[in-house]
Design a protein around this motif. Structure first.
Motif, PDB file in Angstrom:
ATOM      1  N   LEU A   1       0.871  -1.087   0.112  1.00 11.53           N
ATOM      2  CA  LEU A   1      -0.092   0.084  -0.029  1.00 11.53           C
ATOM      3  C   LEU A   1       0.718   1.136  -0.069  1.00 11.53           C
ATOM      4  CD1 LEU A   1      -2.666  -0.958   2.941  1.00 11.53           C
ATOM      5  CD2 LEU A   1      -2.852  -1.304   0.406  1.00 11.53           C
ATOM      6  N   LEU A   2       0.478   2.363  -0.613  1.00 10.73           N
ATOM      7  CA  LEU A   2       0.961   3.639  -0.753  1.00 10.73           C
ATOM      8  C   LEU A   2       0.097   4.554   0.107  1.00 10.73           C
ATOM      9  CD1 LEU A   2       3.372   5.551  -1.424  1.00 10.73           C
ATOM     10  CD2 LEU A   2       2.339   5.979  -3.487  1.00 10.73           C
ATOM     11  N   LEU A   3       0.505   5.103   1.004  1.00  6.92           N
ATOM     12  CA  LEU A   3      -0.678   5.846   2.046  1.00  6.92           C
ATOM     13  C   LEU A   3      -0.077   7.063   2.239  1.00  6.92           C
ATOM     14  CD1 LEU A   3      -1.678   3.200   4.531  1.00  6.92           C
ATOM     15  CD2 LEU A   3      -2.756   3.861   2.174  1.00  6.92           C
ATOM     16  N   ASP A   4      -0.911   8.067   2.303  1.00  3.65           N
ATOM     17  CA  ASP A   4      -0.669   9.573   2.563  1.00  3.65           C
ATOM     18  C   ASP A   4      -0.503   9.637   3.991  1.00  3.65           C
ATOM     19  OD1 ASP A   4      -0.651  12.505   2.862  1.00  3.65           O
ATOM     20  OD2 ASP A   4      -1.805  12.768   1.303  1.00  3.65           O
ATOM     21  N   CYS A   5       0.728  10.072   4.588  1.00  2.70           N
ATOM     22  CA  CYS A   5       0.657  10.360   6.046  1.00  2.70           C
ATOM     23  C   CYS A   5       0.025  11.346   6.612  1.00  2.70           C
ATOM     24  CB  CYS A   5       2.444  10.236   6.435  1.00  2.70           C
ATOM     25  SG  CYS A   5       3.193   8.823   6.031  1.00  2.70           S
ATOM     26  N   HIS A   6      -0.262  12.235   5.704  1.00  4.18           N
ATOM     27  CA  HIS A   6      -0.812  13.572   6.274  1.00  4.18           C
ATOM     28  C   HIS A   6      -2.514  13.031   6.549  1.00  4.18           C
ATOM     29  CE1 HIS A   6       2.285  15.939   5.163  1.00  4.18           C
ATOM     30  NE2 HIS A   6       2.219  15.682   3.813  1.00  4.18           N
ATOM     31  N   LEU A   7      -2.824  12.204   6.144  1.00  4.81           N
ATOM     32  CA  LEU A   7      -4.285  11.600   6.575  1.00  4.81           C
ATOM     33  C   LEU A   7      -4.078  10.583   7.537  1.00  4.81           C
ATOM     34  CD1 LEU A   7      -5.346  10.544   2.844  1.00  4.81           C
ATOM     35  CD2 LEU A   7      -5.996  12.763   3.884  1.00  4.81           C
ATOM     36  N   ALA A   8      -3.283  10.236   8.189  1.00  3.17           N
ATOM     37  CA  ALA A   8      -2.995   9.561   9.246  1.00  3.17           C
ATOM     38  C   ALA A   8      -3.008  10.257  10.791  1.00  3.17           C
ATOM     39  CB  ALA A   8      -1.823   8.642   9.307  1.00  3.17           C
ATOM     40  N   ARG A   9      -3.182   9.513  11.843  1.00  2.00           N
ATOM     41  CA  ARG A   9      -3.086  10.260  13.030  1.00  2.00           C
ATOM     42  C   ARG A   9      -1.656   9.860  13.454  1.00  2.00           C
ATOM     43  NH1 ARG A   9      -4.075   8.074  18.275  1.00  2.00           N
ATOM     44  NH2 ARG A   9      -5.429   6.313  17.355  1.00  2.00           N
ATOM     45  N   ARG A  10      -0.843  10.576  13.761  1.00  4.22           N
ATOM     46  CA  ARG A  10       0.350   9.994  14.154  1.00  4.22           C
ATOM     47  C   ARG A  10       0.591  10.365  15.615  1.00  4.22           C
ATOM     48  NH1 ARG A  10       4.055  12.568   9.134  1.00  4.22           N
ATOM     49  NH2 ARG A  10       2.591  13.453   8.216  1.00  4.22           N
ATOM     50  N   GLN A  11       1.017   9.172  16.255  1.00  2.00           N
ATOM     51  CA  GLN A  11       1.182   8.984  17.616  1.00  2.00           C
ATOM     52  C   GLN A  11       2.626   8.599  18.161  1.00  2.00           C
ATOM     53  OE1 GLN A  11      -1.370   6.395  19.995  1.00  2.00           O
ATOM     54  NE2 GLN A  11       0.383   5.420  20.683  1.00  2.00           N
ATOM     55  N   SER A  12       3.360   9.998  18.725  1.00  2.00           N
ATOM     56  CA  SER A  12       4.757   9.893  19.171  1.00  2.00           C
ATOM     57  C   SER A  12       4.909   8.773  20.074  1.00  2.00           C
ATOM     58  CB  SER A  12       5.153  11.184  19.694  1.00  2.00           C
ATOM     59  OG  SER A  12       6.433  11.158  19.981  1.00  2.00           O
ATOM     60  N   MET A  13       6.385   8.192  19.790  1.00  2.00           N
ATOM     61  CA  MET A  13       6.436   7.112  20.636  1.00  2.00           C
ATOM     62  C   MET A  13       6.956   7.724  22.158  1.00  2.00           C
ATOM     63  SD  MET A  13       6.000   4.715  18.693  1.00  2.00           S
ATOM     64  CE  MET A  13       6.499   3.535  19.851  1.00  2.00           C
ATOM     65  N   GLY A  14       7.104   9.049  22.366  1.00  2.24           N
ATOM     66  CA  GLY A  14       7.425   9.466  23.505  1.00  2.24           C
ATOM     67  C   GLY A  14       8.670   9.331  24.024  1.00  2.24           C
ATOM     68  N   VAL A  15       9.765   8.978  22.940  1.00  3.58           N
ATOM     69  CA  VAL A  15      11.251   8.901  23.261  1.00  3.58           C
ATOM     70  C   VAL A  15      11.678  10.263  22.967  1.00  3.58           C
ATOM     71  CG1 VAL A  15      13.310   7.866  22.947  1.00  3.58           C
ATOM     72  CG2 VAL A  15      11.079   6.724  23.115  1.00  3.58           C
TER      73      VAL A  15
END
Length: 329
Positions: free
Chosen positions: A130-144
């Motif tokens: 799959l080729l997905l647009d990251c701007h459409l995703a919810r990004r959850q930082s790893m907190g590091v």
């Protein structure tokens, strides 16, 4: 030729100061554009498509250089994406070697390298590409602290259809990339530690002259050398995509070396070794992150071990030198 040119760009633009700035949310455009405008993202693209047409073997010193400079943009991932997908969109591309559908139909890709920065992601969904647009995703930082890794969640309506059935190649290629960058970063950590031990004077002589310190340095050097050899295995084929078993061996061996190399480096630096001001942490943090990315040594050792058990009567050295290099990805 390509390695020298990229090294010059990295030496000029990928300084520890700039790496810190990008980690703190600063603009990575200057560094990214320098690599993109120079055509270095097309190293695996065939010459017929205006690329360099390089093989994996030629890429290894470039990927290890990315590790030595703690490159804070997904250049290696973008190079690989262009080998896996001919028609790539403009922007930063990263790789997500494993993803799954959630109960509501959304897609989750855990611990995506450069997930906070990437514009697009090439995703392996149980073998589908799959080729997905990251701007459409919810990004959850790893907190590091300083990490650009993130878990990405795409809503069901934004996922779309698969564009290929070679999704597993994403996972294998990304494992090989991490093996190469781990090897490069560990080379940098060893160089920094050797320099410090030769400069730091205690009881009238450099601490590198003490036998106990020399023993620790020799262990570091052994692990770094073994990791470089393992990474070379993953990039030894005259292909554009790494094979499964060489990549698995490389990722397992380099990941195994990370805890020991990082621990010795911080121990020999002493109290200063844990400070944010010291450049050492720029590399050891990444080493620990890359160790678990796309699976730790336990995961990849399992793949290698099963393949070895499937070859009854074969000794380990013959398996690594012959069987592992002839198995299809």
């Amino acid at each position: 030729m390509f390695t020298e040119a990229i090294e010059k760009i990295l030496a000029d633009l990928c300084t520890p100061t700039r790496v810190r700035a990008v980690e703190e949310g600063g603009d990575a455009t200057l560094l990214w554009n320098a690599l993109q405008d120079s055509g270095f993202l097309e190293l695996l693209t065939p010459e017929a498509q205006d690329g360099a047409g390089l093989t994996l073997e030629s890429l290894l010193p470039i990927f290890t250089a990315f590790g030595r400079y703690a490159l804070p943009v997904p250049a290696a991932q973008s190079i690989a994406a262009r080998a896996l997908l001919r028609d790539c969109p403009t922007g930063m591309l990263t790789l997500a070697g494993s993803a799954w559908r959630q109960a509501d139909g959304s897609l989750c890709a855990p611990q995506v390298a450069f997930g906070l920065l990437a514009d697009f992601a090439l995703v392996n969904l149980q073998g589908e590409l799959l080729l997905l647009d990251c701007h459409l995703a919810r990004r959850q930082s790893m907190g590091v602290h300083g990490s650009q890794c993130a878990t990405l969640f795409w809503p069901a309506e934004s996922v779309g259809k698969a564009i290929g059935n070679n999704g597993e190649e994403v996972r294998v290629f990304h494992a090989a990339i991490h093996a190469a960058t781990i090897a490069g970063a560990m080379e940098r950590v060893l160089d920094m530690t050797l320099e410090y031990c030769n400069d730091r004077v205690q009881f009238g002589k450099a601490i590198g002259k003490f036998q106990a310190v020399q023993h620790q340095l020799s262990v570091m050097a052994e692990q770094v050398a073994a990791s470089r050899i393992a990474a070379e295995l993953a990039f030894s084929a005259a292909l554009q995509v790494p094979q499964l078993l060489p990549a698995a061996i490389a990722k397992a061996r380099t990941s195994m070396a990370v805890p020991q190399v990082s621990a010795i480096a911080h121990a020999l630096f002493g109290a200063i070794g844990i400070t944010e001001e010291l450049d050492l942490q720029l590399f050891t943090r990444r080493l620990h992150e890359w160790r678990i990315s796309e699976g730790s040594e336990s995961y990849w050792n399992g793949i290698v071990g099963q393949a070895f058990l499937d070859q009854p009567g074969t000794c380990a050295s013959h398996f690594v030198r012959h069987v592992a290099l002839t198995q299809p990805a």
